[in-house]
Design an enzyme around this catalytic site. Structure first.
Site, PDB file in Angstrom:
ATOM      1  N   GLU A  21       0.830  -1.209   0.000  1.00  0.00           N
ATOM      2  CA  GLU A  21       0.000   0.000   0.000  1.00  0.00           C
ATOM      3  C   GLU A  21       0.867   1.264   0.000  1.00  0.00           C
ATOM      4  OE1 GLU A  21      -3.954  -0.575   2.399  1.00  0.00           O
ATOM      5  OE2 GLU A  21      -2.301  -1.493   3.533  1.00  0.00           O
ATOM      6  N   TYR A  53     -13.388  27.040  -1.133  1.00  0.00           N
ATOM      7  CA  TYR A  53     -13.241  25.611  -0.876  1.00  0.00           C
ATOM      8  C   TYR A  53     -12.303  24.928  -1.861  1.00  0.00           C
ATOM      9  CZ  TYR A  53     -17.602  26.053  -3.581  1.00  0.00           C
ATOM     10  OH  TYR A  53     -18.561  26.421  -4.463  1.00  0.00           O
ATOM     11  N   GLU A  73      -6.177   6.124  10.365  1.00  0.00           N
ATOM     12  CA  GLU A  73      -6.506   7.015  11.477  1.00  0.00           C
ATOM     13  C   GLU A  73      -5.563   8.222  11.515  1.00  0.00           C
ATOM     14  OE1 GLU A  73      -7.961   2.929  12.795  1.00  0.00           O
ATOM     15  OE2 GLU A  73      -6.364   3.741  11.546  1.00  0.00           O
ATOM     16  N   LYS A  99     -11.256   3.958   2.091  1.00  0.00           N
ATOM     17  CA  LYS A  99     -10.494   3.137   1.158  1.00  0.00           C
ATOM     18  C   LYS A  99     -11.528   2.300   0.410  1.00  0.00           C
ATOM     19  CE  LYS A  99      -6.151   2.058   3.516  1.00  0.00           C
ATOM     20  NZ  LYS A  99      -5.395   0.921   4.053  1.00  0.00           N
TER      21      LYS A  99
END
Length: 122
Positions: A21, A53, A73, A99
């Protein structure tokens, strides 16, 4: 308090527990809610009186693209803290990072982590 929603921000990044990953990367999806007062902008119609934004989208995309964390996290917390630090007008942020194709055998769902942070949490 008013709220701006930005949804479906897709970014390619290198956060994940598995070595692959962090080397090969994967797609992430980000949704964010930004609490701020937009009453002045509602009267003036001036972007200077609100949050542009586009800058938040760029900040999120850059952090996902350049960060290499083991845990989702940590990525979520880093993005939330960066938004609160960089965007003076934002008083609270709710952020969900997903994910969509988690590398878990026999699992076709997605993994999402959501945090809510305020300026006082910094």
């Amino acid at each position: 308090m008013d709220c701006i929603h930005l949804t479906g921000i897709r970014c390619y990044g290198y956060t994940g527990y598995l070595h692959e990953e962090q080397v090969l990367g994967q797609w992430f999806e980000v949704d964010v809610k930004l609490w701020l007062d937009i009453s002045t902008a509602a009267k003036t119609d001036a972007i200077e009186d609100t949050l542009d934004y586009r800058s938040v989208i760029s900040l999120i995309q850059n952090l996902v693209k350049t960060s290499k964390f083991s845990l989702l996290e940590r990525l979520v917390g880093t993005i939330a803290d960066a938004i609160l630090t960089e965007c003076d007008r934002v008083t609270q942020v709710q952020l969900t990072v997903s994910k969509p194709a988690a590398p878990i055998p026999d699992f076709g769902g997605k993994i999402s982590i959501e945090v809510t942070r305020t300026k006082s949490n910094l």
